[in-house]
Design a protein around this motif. Structure first.
Motif, PDB file in Angstrom:
ATOM      1  N   THR A  31      14.799 -24.351 -13.989  1.00 36.62           N
ATOM      2  CA  THR A  31      14.728 -23.911 -12.590  1.00 36.62           C
ATOM      3  C   THR A  31      15.615 -22.702 -12.357  1.00 36.62           C
ATOM      4  OG1 THR A  31      14.141 -26.081 -11.707  1.00 36.62           O
ATOM      5  CG2 THR A  31      15.264 -24.579 -10.206  1.00 36.62           C
ATOM      6  N   CYS A  32      16.785 -22.677 -12.987  1.00 30.97           N
ATOM      7  CA  CYS A  32      17.676 -21.526 -12.839  1.00 30.97           C
ATOM      8  C   CYS A  32      17.016 -20.254 -13.365  1.00 30.97           C
ATOM      9  CB  CYS A  32      18.993 -21.786 -13.574  1.00 30.97           C
ATOM     10  SG  CYS A  32      20.222 -20.498 -13.281  1.00 30.97           S
ATOM     11  N   HIS A  33      16.370 -20.340 -14.527  1.00 33.06           N
ATOM     12  CA  HIS A  33      15.624 -19.196 -15.067  1.00 33.06           C
ATOM     13  C   HIS A  33      14.564 -18.737 -14.067  1.00 33.06           C
ATOM     14  CE1 HIS A  33      16.800 -18.192 -19.158  1.00 33.06           C
ATOM     15  NE2 HIS A  33      16.987 -19.484 -19.431  1.00 33.06           N
ATOM     16  N   ARG A  34      13.825 -19.695 -13.538  1.00 32.14           N
ATOM     17  CA  ARG A  34      12.755 -19.365 -12.590  1.00 32.14           C
ATOM     18  C   ARG A  34      13.309 -18.670 -11.355  1.00 32.14           C
ATOM     19  NH1 ARG A  34      11.232 -21.287  -7.987  1.00 32.14           N
ATOM     20  NH2 ARG A  34      12.474 -23.206  -8.123  1.00 32.14           N
ATOM     21  N   LEU A  35      14.418 -19.199 -10.844  1.00 36.15           N
ATOM     22  CA  LEU A  35      15.013 -18.619  -9.646  1.00 36.15           C
ATOM     23  C   LEU A  35      15.475 -17.183  -9.893  1.00 36.15           C
ATOM     24  CD1 LEU A  35      17.142 -21.647  -8.356  1.00 36.15           C
ATOM     25  CD2 LEU A  35      15.057 -20.741  -7.324  1.00 36.15           C
ATOM     26  N   LEU A  36      16.149 -16.944 -11.021  1.00 31.66           N
ATOM     27  CA  LEU A  36      16.625 -15.599 -11.317  1.00 31.66           C
ATOM     28  C   LEU A  36      15.465 -14.615 -11.439  1.00 31.66           C
ATOM     29  CD1 LEU A  36      19.534 -16.251 -13.856  1.00 31.66           C
ATOM     30  CD2 LEU A  36      19.719 -15.306 -11.547  1.00 31.66           C
ATOM     31  N   THR A  37      14.380 -15.068 -12.054  1.00 33.68           N
ATOM     32  CA  THR A  37      13.199 -14.209 -12.191  1.00 33.68           C
ATOM     33  C   THR A  37      12.568 -13.935 -10.825  1.00 33.68           C
ATOM     34  OG1 THR A  37      12.740 -15.073 -14.405  1.00 33.68           O
ATOM     35  CG2 THR A  37      10.924 -13.999 -13.237  1.00 33.68           C
TER      36      THR A  37
ATOM     37  N   SER B 284      23.428 -10.184   2.634  1.00 34.35           N
ATOM     38  CA  SER B 284      23.930 -11.520   2.315  1.00 34.35           C
ATOM     39  C   SER B 284      23.007 -12.298   1.381  1.00 34.35           C
ATOM     40  CB  SER B 284      24.118 -12.326   3.603  1.00 34.35           C
ATOM     41  OG  SER B 284      22.888 -12.461   4.291  1.00 34.35           O
ATOM     42  N   VAL B 285      21.827 -11.746   1.079  1.00 36.73           N
ATOM     43  CA  VAL B 285      20.842 -12.473   0.279  1.00 36.73           C
ATOM     44  C   VAL B 285      21.388 -12.836  -1.089  1.00 36.73           C
ATOM     45  CG1 VAL B 285      18.632 -12.232  -0.916  1.00 36.73           C
ATOM     46  CG2 VAL B 285      18.833 -11.554   1.464  1.00 36.73           C
ATOM     47  N   LYS B 286      22.088 -11.906  -1.748  1.00 35.45           N
ATOM     48  CA  LYS B 286      22.581 -12.160  -3.104  1.00 35.45           C
ATOM     49  C   LYS B 286      23.519 -13.366  -3.153  1.00 35.45           C
ATOM     50  CE  LYS B 286      26.249  -8.717  -2.398  1.00 35.45           C
ATOM     51  NZ  LYS B 286      26.818  -7.420  -2.854  1.00 35.45           N
ATOM     52  N   GLU B 287      24.237 -13.605  -2.065  1.00 37.53           N
ATOM     53  CA  GLU B 287      25.140 -14.757  -1.997  1.00 37.53           C
ATOM     54  C   GLU B 287      24.350 -16.062  -1.972  1.00 37.53           C
ATOM     55  OE1 GLU B 287      28.632 -17.082  -1.501  1.00 37.53           O
ATOM     56  OE2 GLU B 287      28.366 -15.006  -2.148  1.00 37.53           O
ATOM     57  N   TYR B 288      23.295 -16.110  -1.162  1.00 34.55           N
ATOM     58  CA  TYR B 288      22.474 -17.322  -1.084  1.00 34.55           C
ATOM     59  C   TYR B 288      21.774 -17.587  -2.414  1.00 34.55           C
ATOM     60  CZ  TYR B 288      23.132 -16.355   3.901  1.00 34.55           C
ATOM     61  OH  TYR B 288      23.684 -16.100   5.133  1.00 34.55           O
ATOM     62  N   TRP B 289      21.303 -16.524  -3.052  1.00 36.46           N
ATOM     63  CA  TRP B 289      20.608 -16.680  -4.321  1.00 36.46           C
ATOM     64  C   TRP B 289      21.560 -17.163  -5.416  1.00 36.46           C
ATOM     65  CZ3 TRP B 289      17.286 -11.561  -4.118  1.00 36.46           C
ATOM     66  CH2 TRP B 289      16.225 -11.756  -3.219  1.00 36.46           C
ATOM     67  N   LEU B 290      22.777 -16.665  -5.412  1.00 39.53           N
ATOM     68  CA  LEU B 290      23.764 -17.159  -6.380  1.00 39.53           C
ATOM     69  C   LEU B 290      23.985 -18.649  -6.197  1.00 39.53           C
ATOM     70  CD1 LEU B 290      26.059 -17.036  -8.458  1.00 39.53           C
ATOM     71  CD2 LEU B 290      27.577 -16.230  -6.612  1.00 39.53           C
TER      72      LEU B 290
ATOM     73  N   SER C  87      21.475  -6.008 -10.703  1.00 45.80           N
ATOM     74  CA  SER C  87      22.647  -5.137 -10.843  1.00 45.80           C
ATOM     75  C   SER C  87      23.870  -5.684 -10.094  1.00 45.80           C
ATOM     76  CB  SER C  87      22.326  -3.739 -10.321  1.00 45.80           C
ATOM     77  OG  SER C  87      22.090  -3.764  -8.914  1.00 45.80           O
ATOM     78  N   THR C  88      23.714  -6.785  -9.367  1.00 41.40           N
ATOM     79  CA  THR C  88      24.812  -7.311  -8.557  1.00 41.40           C
ATOM     80  C   THR C  88      25.724  -8.228  -9.375  1.00 41.40           C
ATOM     81  OG1 THR C  88      23.581  -9.276  -7.826  1.00 41.40           O
ATOM     82  CG2 THR C  88      23.331  -7.250  -6.521  1.00 41.40           C
ATOM     83  N   ARG C  89      26.935  -8.372  -8.896  1.00 40.04           N
ATOM     84  CA  ARG C  89      27.888  -9.271  -9.562  1.00 40.04           C
ATOM     85  C   ARG C  89      27.438 -10.721  -9.447  1.00 40.04           C
ATOM     86  NH1 ARG C  89      32.632 -10.015  -8.142  1.00 40.04           N
ATOM     87  NH2 ARG C  89      33.442 -10.188 -10.252  1.00 40.04           N
ATOM     88  N   GLU C  90      26.726 -11.033  -8.364  1.00 42.96           N
ATOM     89  CA  GLU C  90      26.242 -12.402  -8.176  1.00 42.96           C
ATOM     90  C   GLU C  90      25.220 -12.774  -9.256  1.00 42.96           C
ATOM     91  OE1 GLU C  90      28.319 -11.203  -4.659  1.00 42.96           O
ATOM     92  OE2 GLU C  90      26.746 -10.202  -5.799  1.00 42.96           O
TER      93      GLU C  90
END
Length: 289
Positions: free
Chosen positions: A214-220, A194-200, A231-234
């Motif tokens: 901040t979005c760049h930082r979070l994705l990194t 479920s982590v990918k959902e929270y991160w999205l 590799s995820t759709r999220e």
């Protein structure tokens, strides 16, 4: 015409106000009054008079407190009162459940206190009665669940708190909560999926704030915590929406959201955040920002 509930309620009031007798103690008087209030409450419930039942259970709790050695019974009476009031007077339900929470904390029963605080959160959230208070109650419940190592339930509470924060436009707080839930979930094989959902959701909240840095930082950061995340759709949705925001391209935004929704239906929470992002993009495109 007085009902059975009324008759028992009046008897309880008289018993609680009586002077007792030579061979009865103050404690026994209050115990008898409490028992009568409880009988009255149950009679009112049978009559579907839930406001009166809530009041009777509340009065029972008061008498239990006066007994001096019936704190557990008092807490249960407040819980019963809350469940009656929930049907008719939500604000009173919150009041008496709050008393139950205070009593449980005093007894060191934090797991049970968390259950009741979660119940309070659900009341505030129902029909959007007070979303800010619902968020705060979910956070408190989550803290107590975490303290008692009820991690899955704690995560659920923090997730609800994060969603309510986003609904309130408090995206910074929502990001903090989603990051926290994500970190906890990542630590367990049972919740890692479920982590990918929270991160999205965290990334979308950053974009709703207009904070692409901040979005760049979070994705990194998220990609470093889990190398499979890119590799995820999220991840791909978050990256595509971020690119659209950087380019000010409403069409690209709409296309990326449409493609995601075709395979994974967007829920109301994510849809609300995405609409806010789109509105900001449209205003920028029209030169209104």
């Amino acid at each position: 015409m007085a009902t059975e509930g009324d008759k028992l309620f009046n008897q309880a009031v008289k018993k609680g106000q009586s002077s007792g007798g030579w061979f009865s103690s103050s404690s026994s008087k209050h115990e008898a009054a409490a028992d009568l209030f409880q009988q009255s409450a149950n009679a009112y419930k049978a009559e579907a008079n839930f406001s009166a039942a809530g009041l009777a259970f509340s009065r029972e709790a008061d008498e239990r407190i006066k007994q001096g050695d019936a704190q557990h019974e008092a807490v249960q009476a407040w819980v019963n009162a809350g469940r009656c009031y929930k049907k008719t007077e939500p604000s009173k339900a919150v009041e008496v459940l709050g008393r139950a929470v205070a009593g449980l904390i005093k007894q060191g029963q934090f797991r049970q206190a968390a259950d009741r605080e979660k119940e309070i959160a659900q009341i505030w959230a129902q029909d959007n009665l007070d979303i800010a208070k619902a968020r705060d109650s979910y956070v408190r419940a989550g803290e107590w669940y975490k303290q008692e190592e009820a991690n899955a339930t704690a995560n659920q509470c923090y997730q609800q708190a994060a969603e309510h924060s986003a609904d309130l436009g408090d995206f910074g707080r929502a990001i903090e909560l989603y990051e926290q839930v994500g970190d906890w979930s990542l630590a367990s094989p049972l919740t890692k999926y479920s982590v990918k959902e929270y991160w999205l959701r965290a990334c979308l909240c950053a974009m709703a704030m207009g904070d692409l840095v901040t979005c760049h930082r979070l994705l990194t950061t998220f990609s470093q915590k889990d190398v499979t995340f890119p590799s995820t759709r999220e991840y791909k949705l978050a990256a595509a929406v971020m690119d659209a925001c950087e380019q000010g391209d409403v069409d690209a935004f709409t296309q990326s959201v449409f493609e995601y929704d075709q395979l994974t239906k967007l829920d109301n929470s994510k849809t609300g955040i995405l609409l806010r992002i789109k509105k900001g993009l449209e205003m920028e495109q029209d030169g209104l920002t």
